[in-house]
Design a protein around this motif. Structure first.
Motif, PDB file in Angstrom:
ATOM      1  N   PHE A 113       0.799  -1.226   0.000  1.00 46.69           N
ATOM      2  CA  PHE A 113       0.000   0.000   0.000  1.00 46.69           C
ATOM      3  C   PHE A 113       0.831   1.275   0.000  1.00 46.69           C
ATOM      4  O   PHE A 113       0.287   2.365  -0.194  1.00 46.69           O
ATOM      5  N   GLY A 114       2.115   1.180   0.240  1.00 45.23           N
ATOM      6  CA  GLY A 114       2.936   2.376   0.364  1.00 45.23           C
ATOM      7  C   GLY A 114       2.982   2.865   1.805  1.00 45.23           C
ATOM      8  O   GLY A 114       2.657   2.146   2.749  1.00 45.23           O
ATOM      9  N   GLU A 115       3.385   4.119   1.967  1.00 42.89           N
ATOM     10  CA  GLU A 115       3.517   4.688   3.303  1.00 42.89           C
ATOM     11  C   GLU A 115       2.145   5.120   3.832  1.00 42.89           C
ATOM     12  O   GLU A 115       1.471   5.946   3.219  1.00 42.89           O
ATOM     13  N   PRO A 116       1.701   4.575   4.969  1.00 44.59           N
ATOM     14  CA  PRO A 116       0.398   4.988   5.524  1.00 44.59           C
ATOM     15  C   PRO A 116       0.506   6.333   6.227  1.00 44.59           C
ATOM     16  O   PRO A 116       1.572   6.734   6.699  1.00 44.59           O
ATOM     17  N   GLY A 117      -0.640   7.016   6.309  1.00 43.24           N
ATOM     18  CA  GLY A 117      -0.670   8.265   7.061  1.00 43.24           C
ATOM     19  C   GLY A 117      -1.009   8.057   8.521  1.00 43.24           C
ATOM     20  O   GLY A 117      -0.666   8.877   9.367  1.00 43.24           O
ATOM     21  N   LEU A 118      -1.704   6.938   8.817  1.00 43.10           N
ATOM     22  CA  LEU A 118      -2.097   6.644  10.192  1.00 43.10           C
ATOM     23  C   LEU A 118      -2.207   5.134  10.352  1.00 43.10           C
ATOM     24  O   LEU A 118      -2.803   4.456   9.509  1.00 43.10           O
ATOM     25  N   VAL A 119      -1.619   4.613  11.422  1.00 40.59           N
ATOM     26  CA  VAL A 119      -1.690   3.194  11.754  1.00 40.59           C
ATOM     27  C   VAL A 119      -2.394   3.073  13.098  1.00 40.59           C
ATOM     28  O   VAL A 119      -1.984   3.700  14.091  1.00 40.59           O
ATOM     29  N   LEU A 120      -3.448   2.270  13.150  1.00 43.88           N
ATOM     30  CA  LEU A 120      -4.228   2.079  14.363  1.00 43.88           C
ATOM     31  C   LEU A 120      -4.174   0.626  14.800  1.00 43.88           C
ATOM     32  O   LEU A 120      -4.208  -0.287  13.962  1.00 43.88           O
ATOM     33  N   THR A 121      -4.100   0.423  16.103  1.00 45.86           N
ATOM     34  CA  THR A 121      -4.138  -0.915  16.685  1.00 45.86           C
ATOM     35  C   THR A 121      -4.920  -0.849  17.993  1.00 45.86           C
ATOM     36  O   THR A 121      -5.196   0.227  18.520  1.00 45.86           O
ATOM     37  N   GLY A 122      -5.256  -2.025  18.518  1.00 46.81           N
ATOM     38  CA  GLY A 122      -5.761  -2.086  19.879  1.00 46.81           C
ATOM     39  C   GLY A 122      -4.627  -1.913  20.873  1.00 46.81           C
ATOM     40  O   GLY A 122      -3.454  -2.112  20.542  1.00 46.81           O
ATOM     41  N   SER A 132       3.058  -3.995  23.376  1.00 47.08           N
ATOM     42  CA  SER A 132       4.318  -3.434  22.868  1.00 47.08           C
ATOM     43  C   SER A 132       4.354  -3.316  21.349  1.00 47.08           C
ATOM     44  O   SER A 132       5.170  -2.559  20.815  1.00 47.08           O
ATOM     45  N   THR A 133       3.486  -4.052  20.628  1.00 53.66           N
ATOM     46  CA  THR A 133       3.540  -4.013  19.164  1.00 53.66           C
ATOM     47  C   THR A 133       3.312  -2.613  18.596  1.00 53.66           C
ATOM     48  O   THR A 133       4.012  -2.209  17.656  1.00 53.66           O
ATOM     49  N   PRO A 134       2.357  -1.789  19.099  1.00 48.33           N
ATOM     50  CA  PRO A 134       2.210  -0.431  18.548  1.00 48.33           C
ATOM     51  C   PRO A 134       3.479   0.400  18.663  1.00 48.33           C
ATOM     52  O   PRO A 134       3.818   1.146  17.732  1.00 48.33           O
ATOM     53  N   ALA A 135       4.185   0.281  19.772  1.00 47.58           N
ATOM     54  CA  ALA A 135       5.424   1.053  19.919  1.00 47.58           C
ATOM     55  C   ALA A 135       6.488   0.583  18.937  1.00 47.58           C
ATOM     56  O   ALA A 135       7.226   1.396  18.348  1.00 47.58           O
ATOM     57  N   PHE A 136       6.575  -0.729  18.725  1.00 47.69           N
ATOM     58  CA  PHE A 136       7.530  -1.236  17.737  1.00 47.69           C
ATOM     59  C   PHE A 136       7.138  -0.806  16.326  1.00 47.69           C
ATOM     60  O   PHE A 136       8.004  -0.537  15.485  1.00 47.69           O
ATOM     61  N   PHE A 141       8.187   2.412  11.385  1.00 46.35           N
ATOM     62  CA  PHE A 141       7.788   3.425  10.410  1.00 46.35           C
ATOM     63  C   PHE A 141       8.497   4.755  10.619  1.00 46.35           C
ATOM     64  O   PHE A 141       8.545   5.590   9.712  1.00 46.35           O
ATOM     65  N   GLY A 142       9.009   4.980  11.822  1.00 44.26           N
ATOM     66  CA  GLY A 142       9.597   6.272  12.136  1.00 44.26           C
ATOM     67  C   GLY A 142       8.555   7.351  12.355  1.00 44.26           C
ATOM     68  O   GLY A 142       8.793   8.527  12.058  1.00 44.26           O
ATOM     69  N   TYR A 143       7.373   6.964  12.910  1.00 42.35           N
ATOM     70  CA  TYR A 143       6.262   7.886  13.104  1.00 42.35           C
ATOM     71  C   TYR A 143       6.157   8.296  14.573  1.00 42.35           C
ATOM     72  O   TYR A 143       6.723   7.662  15.467  1.00 42.35           O
ATOM     73  N   ALA A 144       5.372   9.359  14.782  1.00 36.72           N
ATOM     74  CA  ALA A 144       4.993   9.709  16.152  1.00 36.72           C
ATOM     75  C   ALA A 144       4.043   8.644  16.685  1.00 36.72           C
ATOM     76  O   ALA A 144       3.387   7.928  15.913  1.00 36.72           O
ATOM     77  N   PRO A 176       0.543  14.615  15.646  1.00 35.04           N
ATOM     78  CA  PRO A 176       1.014  14.964  14.300  1.00 35.04           C
ATOM     79  C   PRO A 176       1.015  13.736  13.394  1.00 35.04           C
ATOM     80  O   PRO A 176       1.395  12.643  13.805  1.00 35.04           O
ATOM     81  N   LEU A 177       0.575  13.913  12.168  1.00 31.37           N
ATOM     82  CA  LEU A 177       0.577  12.834  11.186  1.00 31.37           C
ATOM     83  C   LEU A 177       1.867  12.878  10.368  1.00 31.37           C
ATOM     84  O   LEU A 177       2.392  13.954  10.095  1.00 31.37           O
ATOM     85  N   PRO A 178       2.379  11.736   9.972  1.00 35.95           N
ATOM     86  CA  PRO A 178       1.899  10.371  10.205  1.00 35.95           C
ATOM     87  C   PRO A 178       2.157   9.917  11.637  1.00 35.95           C
ATOM     88  O   PRO A 178       3.077  10.398  12.286  1.00 35.95           O
ATOM     89  N   ALA A 179       1.341   8.956  12.082  1.00 35.64           N
ATOM     90  CA  ALA A 179       1.430   8.530  13.473  1.00 35.64           C
ATOM     91  C   ALA A 179       0.936   7.091  13.598  1.00 35.64           C
ATOM     92  O   ALA A 179       0.253   6.561  12.724  1.00 35.64           O
ATOM     93  N   VAL A 180       1.298   6.491  14.726  1.00 44.22           N
ATOM     94  CA  VAL A 180       0.803   5.176  15.141  1.00 44.22           C
ATOM     95  C   VAL A 180       0.061   5.371  16.453  1.00 44.22           C
ATOM     96  O   VAL A 180       0.619   5.931  17.404  1.00 44.22           O
TER      97      VAL A 180
END
Length: 284
Positions: A113-122, A132-136, A141-144, A176-180
């Motif tokens: 899909f390319g670089e996402p603008g926002l990644v969401l998880t539980g 710990s997976t969201p932090a990894f 991605f190198g996101y906030a 700030p976007l992009p972010a996790v």
């Protein structure tokens, strides 16, 4: 910024796994497995944000083929696309820190899909709830990152969030976007899919890409039962060793002898209990 791509990472887990008391083997039933409440909440947030931004929402998972039903449910609820990262079976006794899962997800998302603008998880999964997976993922991605959120909203190109703090306090964030972001299962529920969308999703193809998650070996140096630390108490003030021993053992302390009351009358039993509580100062 172009079209906002929202990626929702779902965890396929059996919330009712059974453990053999003799062998310790974990038995799972694929019919009862699926996304947890936190992941379903993340999917609803992703659908809302993608709709408000005029972007796309895709659902991805690192799971075996049995997880395709979970992804079809995401399609029925409104996801624009899904992706399953197929990983070989690995020894469940190996530790899973979330780093390998994040690496497999990041590589697959970027390739498809390319670089996402926002990644969401539980905020955590039902089987290995380390969170710990969201932090990894943010590191890959190198996101906030903003983790453990109870509210998430998108308006006028800005993402705002609310995080729960101790003692009932709340923290408002401008993300700030992009972010996790990871969300708690609070505030929203995943929408119910309509019948036409559900029927269409039953026969939808689920794209699959190969991946790998390496377990982290654990070295056991010793195995022994848990023993809590001893509670520290002040020493007796008496200088005489005999008096100190009596104080520690309580040999000469006045104690009420135990009483055994046997009665068939509930009222009498209640009066006896109330009298005891009043005598000990628990009741006025």
């Amino acid at each position: 910024m172009g079209e906002l791509l929202v990626v929702v990472a779902l965890r396929w887990a059996d919330g009712r796994a059974r453990v053999d008391p003799l062998t310790g083997e974990v038995e799972t039933d694929p019919r009862g497995a699926g996304a947890g409440e936190a992941d379903r909440c993340a999917l609803e947030h992703g659908l809302r944000i993608a709709g408000a931004a005029g972007g796309r929402c895709v659902a991805v998972t690192v799971a075996p083929p049995q997880a395709e039903e979970m992804l079809r449910d995401a399609l029925a609820c409104g996801a624009d696309a899904v992706l399953r990262v197929d990983v070989p079976e690995w020894d469940p006794r190996l530790a899973d820190s979330g780093s390998g899962t994040a690496q497999a997800l990041a590589q697959a998302v970027r390739a498809e899909f390319g670089e996402p603008g926002l990644v969401l998880t539980g905020d955590h999964s039902a089987d290995r709830g380390t969170g710990s997976t969201p932090a990894f993922l943010a590191a890959r991605f190198g996101y906030a990152q903003a983790l453990g959120l109870v509210e998430l909203a998108y308006a006028d190109g800005a993402l705002t969030a609310v995080r729960r703090l101790d003692r009932g306090r709340r923290e408002r964030l401008a993300v700030p976007l992009p972010a996790v972001c990871s969300v708690e299962p609070a505030g929203v529920r995943l929408r119910r899919a309509g019948l036409p969308a559900t029927l269409a999703a039953r026969t939808a193809d689920v794209p699959t890409v190969p991946g790998a998650v390496a377990g982290e070996p654990v070295t056991v140096h010793a195995a022994r039962p848990y023993r809590p630390r001893a509670k520290e108490l002040p020493p007796p003030p008496e200088p005489d060793p005999r008096l100190r021993l009596l104080r520690l053992t309580g040999a000469h302390e006045q104690r009420d002898p135990p009483r055994v009351v046997v009665t068939d009358d509930p009222g009498e039993a209640a009066d006896e209990l109330l009298g005891y509580l009043k005598a000990k100062g628990y009741l006025a």
